[in-house]
Write a protein that holds these residues in place. Structure first.
Motif, PDB file in Angstrom:
ATOM      1  N   ARG A  44       0.963  -1.324   0.047  1.00  5.19           N
ATOM      2  CA  ARG A  44       0.026  -0.011  -0.102  1.00  5.19           C
ATOM      3  C   ARG A  44       0.732   1.308   0.165  1.00  5.19           C
ATOM      4  O   ARG A  44       1.362   1.599   1.097  1.00  5.19           O
ATOM      5  N   TYR A  45       1.002   1.585  -1.429  1.00  7.43           N
ATOM      6  CA  TYR A  45       1.983   2.858  -1.337  1.00  7.43           C
ATOM      7  C   TYR A  45       1.536   4.213  -1.056  1.00  7.43           C
ATOM      8  O   TYR A  45       1.207   4.927  -1.876  1.00  7.43           O
ATOM      9  N   THR A  46       1.343   4.547   0.208  1.00  2.11           N
ATOM     10  CA  THR A  46       0.731   5.647   0.810  1.00  2.11           C
ATOM     11  C   THR A  46       1.211   5.716   2.109  1.00  2.11           C
ATOM     12  O   THR A  46       1.312   4.765   2.728  1.00  2.11           O
ATOM     13  N   LEU A  47       1.275   6.947   2.700  1.00  2.37           N
ATOM     14  CA  LEU A  47       1.743   7.353   3.872  1.00  2.37           C
ATOM     15  C   LEU A  47       0.710   6.814   4.948  1.00  2.37           C
ATOM     16  O   LEU A  47      -0.386   7.596   4.581  1.00  2.37           O
ATOM     17  N   GLN A  48       0.774   6.128   5.816  1.00  3.00           N
ATOM     18  CA  GLN A  48      -0.155   5.855   6.871  1.00  3.00           C
ATOM     19  C   GLN A  48       0.039   6.289   8.117  1.00  3.00           C
ATOM     20  O   GLN A  48      -0.696   6.013   9.107  1.00  3.00           O
ATOM     21  N   ASN A  49       1.570   6.520   8.355  1.00  8.19           N
ATOM     22  CA  ASN A  49       1.633   7.394   9.603  1.00  8.19           C
ATOM     23  C   ASN A  49       1.368   6.661  10.870  1.00  8.19           C
ATOM     24  O   ASN A  49       0.617   7.073  11.688  1.00  8.19           O
ATOM     25  N   PHE A  50       1.680   5.261  11.154  1.00 11.23           N
ATOM     26  CA  PHE A  50       1.220   4.456  12.168  1.00 11.23           C
ATOM     27  C   PHE A  50       1.801   5.260  13.437  1.00 11.23           C
ATOM     28  O   PHE A  50       1.161   4.652  14.595  1.00 11.23           O
ATOM     29  N   ALA A  51       2.760   6.169  13.534  1.00 10.20           N
ATOM     30  CA  ALA A  51       2.811   6.630  14.812  1.00 10.20           C
ATOM     31  C   ALA A  51       1.737   7.490  15.654  1.00 10.20           C
ATOM     32  O   ALA A  51       1.771   7.484  16.699  1.00 10.20           O
ATOM     33  N   LYS A  52       0.662   7.751  14.688  1.00 11.70           N
ATOM     34  CA  LYS A  52      -0.510   8.552  15.427  1.00 11.70           C
ATOM     35  C   LYS A  52      -1.155   7.409  16.147  1.00 11.70           C
ATOM     36  O   LYS A  52      -2.146   7.780  17.236  1.00 11.70           O
ATOM     37  N   ASN A  53      -0.744   6.085  16.267  1.00 17.28           N
ATOM     38  CA  ASN A  53      -1.460   5.140  17.068  1.00 17.28           C
ATOM     39  C   ASN A  53      -0.560   5.074  18.332  1.00 17.28           C
ATOM     40  O   ASN A  53      -1.160   4.283  19.248  1.00 17.28           O
ATOM     41  N   ILE A  54       0.393   5.627  18.524  1.00 19.04           N
ATOM     42  CA  ILE A  54       1.182   5.593  19.915  1.00 19.04           C
ATOM     43  C   ILE A  54       0.505   6.611  20.794  1.00 19.04           C
ATOM     44  O   ILE A  54       0.691   7.644  20.476  1.00 19.04           O
ATOM     45  N   ALA A  55       0.251   6.102  22.107  1.00 16.65           N
ATOM     46  CA  ALA A  55      -0.270   6.974  23.064  1.00 16.65           C
ATOM     47  C   ALA A  55       0.558   7.331  24.177  1.00 16.65           C
ATOM     48  O   ALA A  55       0.307   8.412  24.607  1.00 16.65           O
ATOM     49  N   LYS A  56       1.555   6.600  24.292  1.00 16.12           N
ATOM     50  CA  LYS A  56       2.525   6.896  25.557  1.00 16.12           C
ATOM     51  C   LYS A  56       3.976   6.290  25.260  1.00 16.12           C
ATOM     52  O   LYS A  56       4.006   5.111  24.601  1.00 16.12           O
ATOM     53  N   PHE A  57       4.787   6.973  25.363  1.00 12.83           N
ATOM     54  CA  PHE A  57       6.274   6.456  24.975  1.00 12.83           C
ATOM     55  C   PHE A  57       7.369   6.850  26.217  1.00 12.83           C
ATOM     56  O   PHE A  57       7.308   8.253  26.589  1.00 12.83           O
ATOM     57  N   ASP A  75       7.981  10.109  13.207  1.00 13.80           N
ATOM     58  CA  ASP A  75       7.967   8.665  13.467  1.00 13.80           C
ATOM     59  C   ASP A  75       9.540   8.403  13.698  1.00 13.80           C
ATOM     60  O   ASP A  75       9.726   7.148  13.662  1.00 13.80           O
ATOM     61  N   ASN A  76      10.589   9.181  14.077  1.00 11.15           N
ATOM     62  CA  ASN A  76      11.941   8.887  14.610  1.00 11.15           C
ATOM     63  C   ASN A  76      12.046   9.535  15.858  1.00 11.15           C
ATOM     64  O   ASN A  76      11.881  10.303  16.294  1.00 11.15           O
ATOM     65  N   TRP A  77      12.455   8.416  16.965  1.00  8.00           N
ATOM     66  CA  TRP A  77      12.714   9.038  18.278  1.00  8.00           C
ATOM     67  C   TRP A  77      14.363   8.692  18.421  1.00  8.00           C
ATOM     68  O   TRP A  77      15.134   7.663  17.842  1.00  8.00           O
ATOM     69  N   ARG A  78      14.999   9.967  19.110  1.00  5.03           N
ATOM     70  CA  ARG A  78      16.531   9.737  19.501  1.00  5.03           C
ATOM     71  C   ARG A  78      16.655   9.601  20.751  1.00  5.03           C
ATOM     72  O   ARG A  78      16.158  10.519  21.529  1.00  5.03           O
ATOM     73  N   VAL A  79      17.378   8.601  21.379  1.00  2.00           N
ATOM     74  CA  VAL A  79      17.406   8.395  22.754  1.00  2.00           C
ATOM     75  C   VAL A  79      19.029   8.706  23.119  1.00  2.00           C
ATOM     76  O   VAL A  79      19.861   8.124  22.635  1.00  2.00           O
ATOM     77  N   LYS A  80      19.080   9.389  24.231  1.00  4.61           N
ATOM     78  CA  LYS A  80      20.594   9.687  24.866  1.00  4.61           C
ATOM     79  C   LYS A  80      20.813   8.608  25.874  1.00  4.61           C
ATOM     80  O   LYS A  80      19.981   8.407  26.874  1.00  4.61           O
ATOM     81  N   TYR A  91       6.089   1.544  25.129  1.00  5.26           N
ATOM     82  CA  TYR A  91       4.859   2.372  24.697  1.00  5.26           C
ATOM     83  C   TYR A  91       3.744   1.823  24.597  1.00  5.26           C
ATOM     84  O   TYR A  91       3.654   0.362  24.399  1.00  5.26           O
ATOM     85  N   THR A  92       2.434   2.466  24.289  1.00  6.89           N
ATOM     86  CA  THR A  92       1.343   1.871  24.346  1.00  6.89           C
ATOM     87  C   THR A  92       0.827   1.972  22.805  1.00  6.89           C
ATOM     88  O   THR A  92       1.253   3.001  22.086  1.00  6.89           O
ATOM     89  N   TYR A  93       0.093   0.910  22.216  1.00  2.59           N
ATOM     90  CA  TYR A  93      -0.130   0.969  20.797  1.00  2.59           C
ATOM     91  C   TYR A  93      -1.532   0.869  20.796  1.00  2.59           C
ATOM     92  O   TYR A  93      -2.315  -0.352  21.189  1.00  2.59           O
ATOM     93  N   TYR A  94      -2.355   1.821  19.887  1.00  2.00           N
ATOM     94  CA  TYR A  94      -3.870   1.353  19.636  1.00  2.00           C
ATOM     95  C   TYR A  94      -4.190   0.521  18.763  1.00  2.00           C
ATOM     96  O   TYR A  94      -4.028   0.813  17.490  1.00  2.00           O
ATOM     97  N   ALA A  95      -4.475  -0.826  18.799  1.00  2.00           N
ATOM     98  CA  ALA A  95      -4.519  -2.008  17.920  1.00  2.00           C
ATOM     99  C   ALA A  95      -5.998  -2.011  17.632  1.00  2.00           C
ATOM    100  O   ALA A  95      -6.745  -2.658  18.329  1.00  2.00           O
ATOM    101  N   ASN A  96      -6.740  -1.177  16.773  1.00  2.19           N
ATOM    102  CA  ASN A  96      -8.176  -1.156  16.600  1.00  2.19           C
ATOM    103  C   ASN A  96      -8.448  -0.947  15.010  1.00  2.19           C
ATOM    104  O   ASN A  96      -9.327  -0.326  14.643  1.00  2.19           O
ATOM    105  N   GLN A  97      -7.465  -1.614  14.215  1.00  3.37           N
ATOM    106  CA  GLN A  97      -7.510  -1.628  12.660  1.00  3.37           C
ATOM    107  C   GLN A  97      -7.945  -2.812  12.282  1.00  3.37           C
ATOM    108  O   GLN A  97      -6.921  -3.380  11.895  1.00  3.37           O
ATOM    109  N   MET A  98      -8.979  -3.089  11.935  1.00  5.10           N
ATOM    110  CA  MET A  98      -9.335  -4.563  11.194  1.00  5.10           C
ATOM    111  C   MET A  98      -9.194  -4.517   9.707  1.00  5.10           C
ATOM    112  O   MET A  98     -10.346  -4.346   9.102  1.00  5.10           O
ATOM    113  N   ASP A  99      -7.943  -4.614   9.025  1.00  2.00           N
ATOM    114  CA  ASP A  99      -8.226  -4.770   7.598  1.00  2.00           C
ATOM    115  C   ASP A  99      -6.728  -5.638   7.343  1.00  2.00           C
ATOM    116  O   ASP A  99      -6.234  -6.250   8.543  1.00  2.00           O
ATOM    117  N   ALA A 100      -6.454  -5.964   6.220  1.00  2.00           N
ATOM    118  CA  ALA A 100      -5.284  -6.701   6.017  1.00  2.00           C
ATOM    119  C   ALA A 100      -3.854  -6.283   6.407  1.00  2.00           C
ATOM    120  O   ALA A 100      -2.939  -7.294   6.317  1.00  2.00           O
TER     121      ALA A 100
END
Length: 589
Positions: A44-57, A75-80, A91-100
């Motif tokens: 699926r050649y379109t930006l889906q920005n999965f980072a929007k489903n992260i609620a806590k990091f 969607d890139n984190w840098r850790v010292k 982190y928490t992820y919102y898993a509520n997308q039922m498609d393939a």
């Protein structure tokens, strides 16, 4: 080895907790860790920005002391690391997308596409990944990843092991205690094929397995190679209408519904058609891949013009192989082809944007309805172009060669060697197989907006099939040239034929409420329009809302907008045409 632990508590809220443990952090070389979440997924050649489903990091060291981090991109984190020997990312992820291609967790199952929710540690590109998912012990697991068990003093821990990050994110998982499973094999291959069913469908596995064996055998016979020990068909059968599949190197996830209709002829043949399509992707796109996708960069757009090869040829072959392998009858295949032709001729965007340019624009609006009549479809128009090319090659070689030879050469020269192909490479392969430079085909069918009608007629003539335009049984489409959807007790316009009379007054998003003073309901537009045509009224009165304001217009109606297509074998077909048809549909094995 990088370790993931995935857990969840209140499944009805659909949140999962993910913990990534990075051991043996080098305080000299790894003062800063770069963690990248994919922004899109292959298929699926379109930006889906999965980072929007992260609620806590959060990020900690081995002693649970917080570590400093910041986002470098969306969607890139840098850790010292600050001298930490171990870094834990939680982190928490919102898993509520039922498609393939999504993630979904509830009380009945855990379904994960790791590409949506797992971070890649960019500092360690060659690392293996290990995943432990806390789930009920009774759950069965469908996944192409190797499953291992580690014995500890307290309990056995089950792991999924991936050789690298792409291997991980290319291997979706379904876990449930209601998974149904059946495996099969085919001649001339040592591979094990698995059919997994999650959902409320009492599938006839004996029948399904026999049909899957037929199209699997044909596809392997075409490429003469299947470089995998196992392949998994993973189905989510849903209680509502759905049709979606995503390809992977060793598996596919397919969402289908509605479950109560799965044994019906149309829905069951959808089950077969999408399965054949996704298996063909095992070669075409997962291994025979455009050079722009070698390797994948999942952090940003990757533009390529050969989407018509990746999806168009696959759309053509998926159904075609069902016919020539004996799963579908010739009669059923021609009916299915009629639907594909209908989608082609009803899409006026084919006259505006070429299939090559539509490939490039996948990243723009390729998976949306988009503005009216803007684009062609790499699936539909790509399949039409593939069929035309197949007939051209067969005609020029007296059936000695076909599109099969193009696929074989793409596999031998590129896919098997793990080399990406360019648009020029595809040109050269086609020309070599055809024995001549077919410049006109590429210019007219690939690079130009085109109805393809002349080329389709030539292709069907070669196999003695008559293509006829017939009136559409949907009167809103036939008489008004309007594509509509019925919702909230109204008909909303979602498309229109540019040359229709009604298009001079009505456009997308208009809400049609009455015709000739009759209020519309779910069933009566056909009857109202037929009545008007029978009475030979020259004009129609149409009432509609636009921007919440009621308007009424008087307009003429048309006779044959959005026609349907009928394919029939010519009664007077020549012996040569009959032989061409026979050879086209002749089984490979």
């Amino acid at each position: 080895m990088l370790d993931y632990k995935i857990s969840y508590t209140q499944a009805h809220h659909h949140f999962i907790t993910i913990e990534l443990t990075i051991n043996h952090v080098d305080d000299i070389m790894e003062k800063e860790l770069s963690l990248q979440l994919p922004a899109w997924r292959p298929g699926r050649y379109t930006l889906q920005n999965f980072a929007k489903n992260i609620a806590k990091f959060e990020v900690f060291d081995e002693n649970e002391n917080p570590l400093e981090f910041a986002k470098a991109t969306k969607d890139n984190w840098r850790v010292k690391t600050k001298g930490a020997k171990t870094v834990k990312v939680r982190y928490t992820y919102y898993a509520n997308q039922m498609d393939a291609g999504g993630c979904y967790v509830d009380e009945k199952q855990i379904y994960l596409n790791f590409i949506c929710c797992c971070l890649e540690v960019k500092n360690r590109p060659d690392s293996m990944y290990r995943v432990n998912i806390e789930m009920p012990s009774r759950y069965k697991v469908a996944c192409a990843l190797e499953q291992k068990t580690e014995k500890t003093a307290d309990k056995d821990i089950n792991y999924l092991v991936a050789t690298d990050f792409f291997h991980l994110v290319d291997s979706p998982l379904i876990a449930s205690d209601t998974l149904k499973h059946k495996s099969y094999k085919v001649e001339n291959s040592e591979a094990n094929f698995h059919i997994w069913i999650q959902g409320d469908w009492d599938i006839d596995f004996e029948k399904a397995t026999e049909e899957f064996q037929k199209f699997t055998l044909d596809q392997i016979a075409l490429f003469k190679d299947f470089p995998s020990t196992d392949y998994h068909f993973m189905f989510q059968i849903l209680p509502y209408s759905k049709y979606h599949g995503v390809e992977h190197c060793h598996s596919t996830v397919i969402t289908l519904g509605a479950d109560y209709d799965m044994d019906g002829t149309a829905r069951y043949n959808d089950f077969l058609g999408i399965s054949s399509h996704e298996l063909f992707h095992f070669w075409n796109i997962m291994r025979i891949r455009p050079k722009e996708l070698m390797p994948y960069d999942l952090s940003k757009e990757t533009y390529f013009k050969t989407g018509f090869v990746a999806e168009g040829l696959t759309t053509y072959y998926g159904d075609y192989i069902l016919c020539r392998s004996g799963v579908w009858t010739q009669e059923y295949y021609l009916k299915d082809f009629e639907n594909l032709l209908k989608r082609h001729f009803h899409n006026n965007g084919r006259l505006n944007l070429s299939v090559a340019d539509s490939s490039y624009d996948l990243w723009l609006d390729g998976y949306e309805l988009g503005i009216p009549n803007r684009k062609s479809s790499i699936y539909v128009e790509g399949a039409m172009a593939a069929f035309i090319l197949d007939m051209k090659i067969r005609a020029s070689s007296n059936n000695e060669k076909s599109l099969d030879n193009v696929m074989i050469k793409l596999w031998e020269d590129f896919g098997k060697k793990k080399i990406g192909y360019s648009l020029e490479d595809y040109h050269n392969v086609v020309d070599e197989v055809a024995g001549k430079h077919i410049k006109d085909y590429f210019e007219k069918c690939i690079y130009s907006p085109n109805a393809l009608n002349v080329y389709l007629k030539e292709a069907f003539d070669f196999i003695g099939i008559e293509k006829t335009f017939i009136p559409n049984e949907n009167e809103m489409e036939r008489r008004l040239g309007l594509k509509t959807v019925f919702q909230n007790n109204s008909y909303f316009v979602v498309g229109f034929s540019p040359d229709s009379e009604v298009a001079k007054c009505i456009t997308v998003n208009d809400e049609i409420v009455a015709i000739n003073s009759y209020k519309l309901d779910a069933n009566n537009p056909n009857a109202i329009l037929k009545k008007a045509a029978k009475e030979e009224k020259p004009e129609l009165e149409i009432s509609f809302f636009r921007d919440n304001q009621l308007q009424t217009i008087t307009t003429k109606y048309d006779e044959n907008q959005y026609p349907n297509i009928k394919l029939t074998v010519k009664e007077n077909a020549s012996e040569e045409q009959k032989e061409n048809l026979r050879k086209w549909l002749m089984p490979l094995v």
